[in-house]
Every structure is written in structure tokens, then in C-alpha cells.
Scaffold this active site. Structure first.
Site, short mmCIF file in Angstrom:
data_model
loop_
_atom_site.label_atom_id
_atom_site.label_comp_id
_atom_site.label_asym_id
_atom_site.label_seq_id
_atom_site.Cartn_x
_atom_site.Cartn_y
_atom_site.Cartn_z
N GLY A 258 2.97 2.31 11.00
CA GLY A 258 3.86 3.46 10.88
C GLY A 258 4.59 3.81 12.16
N ASN B 135 0.86 -1.19 0.00
CA ASN B 135 0.00 0.00 0.00
C ASN B 135 0.89 1.23 0.00
OD1 ASN B 135 -1.91 1.99 0.41
ND2 ASN B 135 -2.34 1.42 2.53
N LYS C 186 0.02 4.30 -0.23
CA LYS C 186 -0.60 5.44 0.45
C LYS C 186 -0.43 6.72 -0.40
CE LYS C 186 0.01 3.06 4.82
NZ LYS C 186 0.23 3.15 6.27
N GLU D 297 -4.88 -5.19 10.76
CA GLU D 297 -3.85 -4.17 10.95
C GLU D 297 -4.06 -3.49 12.29
OE1 GLU D 297 -4.30 -1.16 7.91
OE2 GLU D 297 -6.31 -0.77 8.64
N GLU E 232 -6.48 4.29 8.27
CA GLU E 232 -6.29 5.72 8.00
C GLU E 232 -7.54 6.33 7.38
OE1 GLU E 232 -1.54 4.96 7.53
OE2 GLU E 232 -2.73 5.34 5.73
N HIS F 257 -9.29 0.79 5.36
CA HIS F 257 -7.98 0.98 6.00
C HIS F 257 -8.13 1.91 7.20
CE1 HIS F 257 -3.79 2.17 6.59
NE2 HIS F 257 -3.46 1.08 5.93
N SER G 273 3.75 -2.36 10.44
CA SER G 273 5.22 -2.30 10.50
C SER G 273 5.86 -3.62 10.06
CB SER G 273 5.69 -1.92 11.92
OG SER G 273 5.23 -0.62 12.25
#
Length: 253
Positions: A175, A11, A13, A169, A99, A97, A215
Site C-alpha cells: 500500500g 485480496n 481487503k 509480502e 495486516e 497477512h 504494490s
């Protein structure tokens, strides 16, 4: 016993202009032999889908999008529909996702609509679920994931879900450089598969691929992939560098 082909998905992003994405895709293709055990997918930003599609078209690399809207067309400024993604060369689309949920108010109900739109258009949804650090520390991991799956998969038939990919996730590991331990990841993946078995039956649950995202890097991929219910990885930052991503893809070497 069902044999599930592993999947390593990247991904990207909100990274890479069109030229940068083309260069990255070209370099990644050059790192692959075509005989990889894992299926490889990359999800560039929407602006780069078409140029990347042209580069990976005749290679083993599959194209995915990072999001979609649930209507096929209409007055929805700034949105991209499932048929548009298909026409751009996509096979996969990431949905839900963390985010998207965190920054753009994505809800489980919206995720459900997007999954149905993806399936109707022939796209394979990569359905993301995960808990925050506060939720994990509060012992709410399973209840949070169950709610996300109950609402996100509502109304889907076994046939509609059969091609879908799940991705766990943990939000606290995205991150941050912090990854779930193999034991933590396996415990959650096993729980997700048990939920899918209750919802769709043993055969569909046994065939479902469940990816880990949080990660992921070359140093921890092999250990995670050795676990019985982890079928691949949804890779963020480490997928932006072709050399590093290729190391993850070739985790058995």
C-alpha cells in the site's frame, strides 16, 4: 523440472459491499478468456463470499477468503470457520497477512493453527510472510522470515503442505507504492524455496508456488514474473478495478 502454474490472486481487503463485489466479479469474468496461463483467485470480504461465488461458479476464477478461525464451531463471536468458508464456495484462504499480524495481533502460533484447520477442511492456505522496513534495514529479513516459517509450518507433514501456496509480502511495500526490486524479490523467494526444501524435501519445494505481494501493478508484473522463483502475485489495491487486475493477469500480452 517441476512446472508450476502461475497464480494471480486479488485480496480485496475491507472494500466493496455485496452489490459492489458482485459488479466487480462480473466485470472481471468478462475480461477473461478462460485460457489464461495463470490461475486467478479473488478474496472478497466475508460478507460477499456467497454472492461472488454464485457469479464465478462456472468460470475459471477461484474464490478465496481473507481469514479464518482455527476451530470448526463454538462460542467465538465474529469469527468464521474453515467449514463455513467451504460451504460458501471457497477453495483458498489467505492466512497470516501482515495486516492481520499488525492490527489484530496475529501470531506465528495462531497462523500455524489456522493453516492446520484450513488443510483439514480441504482449503488451500495462502500463507503470508514478510518483514518490516526496520527489519529489512537492520539486515534481519531472512531471520524474520525463517522464524515465521519455522513456527507457522510447525508440525505440518509434507503431504499437508503439498497444496499450500506461500506469499512473500514485504510489509514496507504494501500500500506504499514502493515495490521490492526484482533482484530483492527473487533473492527472498529463492531463500523461501531453500527453506521449504530443507523442511519438506526437494520435490515439494520445487512444486510450491511462491507469490509476491507488495504494490504489484501492471507496470511491474511481467518483470517480477520472469524471475525463476516468483510464481505469481498477491495483489491488493490493483485488484479492486477489473480492468487493472485483468492487465496483471494478462501480464504476458
Amino acid at each position: 523440472m517441476t512446472t508450476r502454474r502461475p497464480m494471480i490472486a486479488g485480496n480485496w481487503k475491507m472494500h466493496k459491499t455485496c452489490p459492489e463485489a458482485e459488479d466487480t466479479a462480473r466485470a472481471l469474468v468478462g475480461q477473461l478468456t478462460g485460457k489464461e496461463e495463470a490461475e486467478v483467485m479473488i478474496a472478497p470480504p466475508a460478507t460477499a463470499l456467497v454472492p461472488v461465488s454464485r457469479i464465478i461458479g462456472d468460470t475459471p476464477v477461484q474464490l478465496g477468503a481473507q481469514n479464518l478461525f482455527w476451530e470448526n464451531q463454538g462460542a467465538y463471536t465474529g469469527e468464521v470457520s474453515a467449514p463455513m468458508l467451504v460451504s460458501a464456495g471457497c477453495r483458498y484462504v489467505i492466512i497470516g497477512h501482515s495486516e492481520r499480524r499488525q492490527y489484530f495481533g496475529e501470531t506465528d502460533e495462531g497462523v500455524n493453527k489456522k493453516i492446520k484447520a484450513a488443510v483439514a477442511a480441504g482449503l488451500v492456505p495462502v500463507i503470508c510472510i514478510g518483514e518490516s522496513e526496520t527489519e529489512r534495514d537492520g539486515g534481519k529479513t531472512f531471520s524474520v522470515l525463517d522464524k515465521q516459517m519455522e513456527k507457522g509450518l510447525e508440525g505440518l507433514s509434507e503431504d499437508q503442505f503439498s497444496q499450500a501456496v506461500m506469499a512473500y509480502e514485504p510489509v514496507w511495500a504494501i500500500g506504499t507504492g514502493r515495490s521490492a526490486t526484482p533482484e530483492q524479490a527473487q533473492e527472498v523467494h529463492a531463500h523461501v524455496r531453500q527453506f521449504l526444501e530443507k523442511r519438506f524435501g526437494a520435490q515439494t519445494a520445487g512444486a510450491a508456488r511462491i507469490l509476491y505481494g507488495g504494490s504489484v501493478k501492471p507496470a511491474n508484473t511481467a518483470e517480477l514474473m520472469a524471475l525463476p522463483d516468483i510464481d505469481g502475485a498477491l495483489v491488493g489495491g490493483a485488484s479492486l478495478k477489473p480492468d487493472t487486475f485483468a492487465e496483471i493477469i494478462h501480464y504476458k500480452r
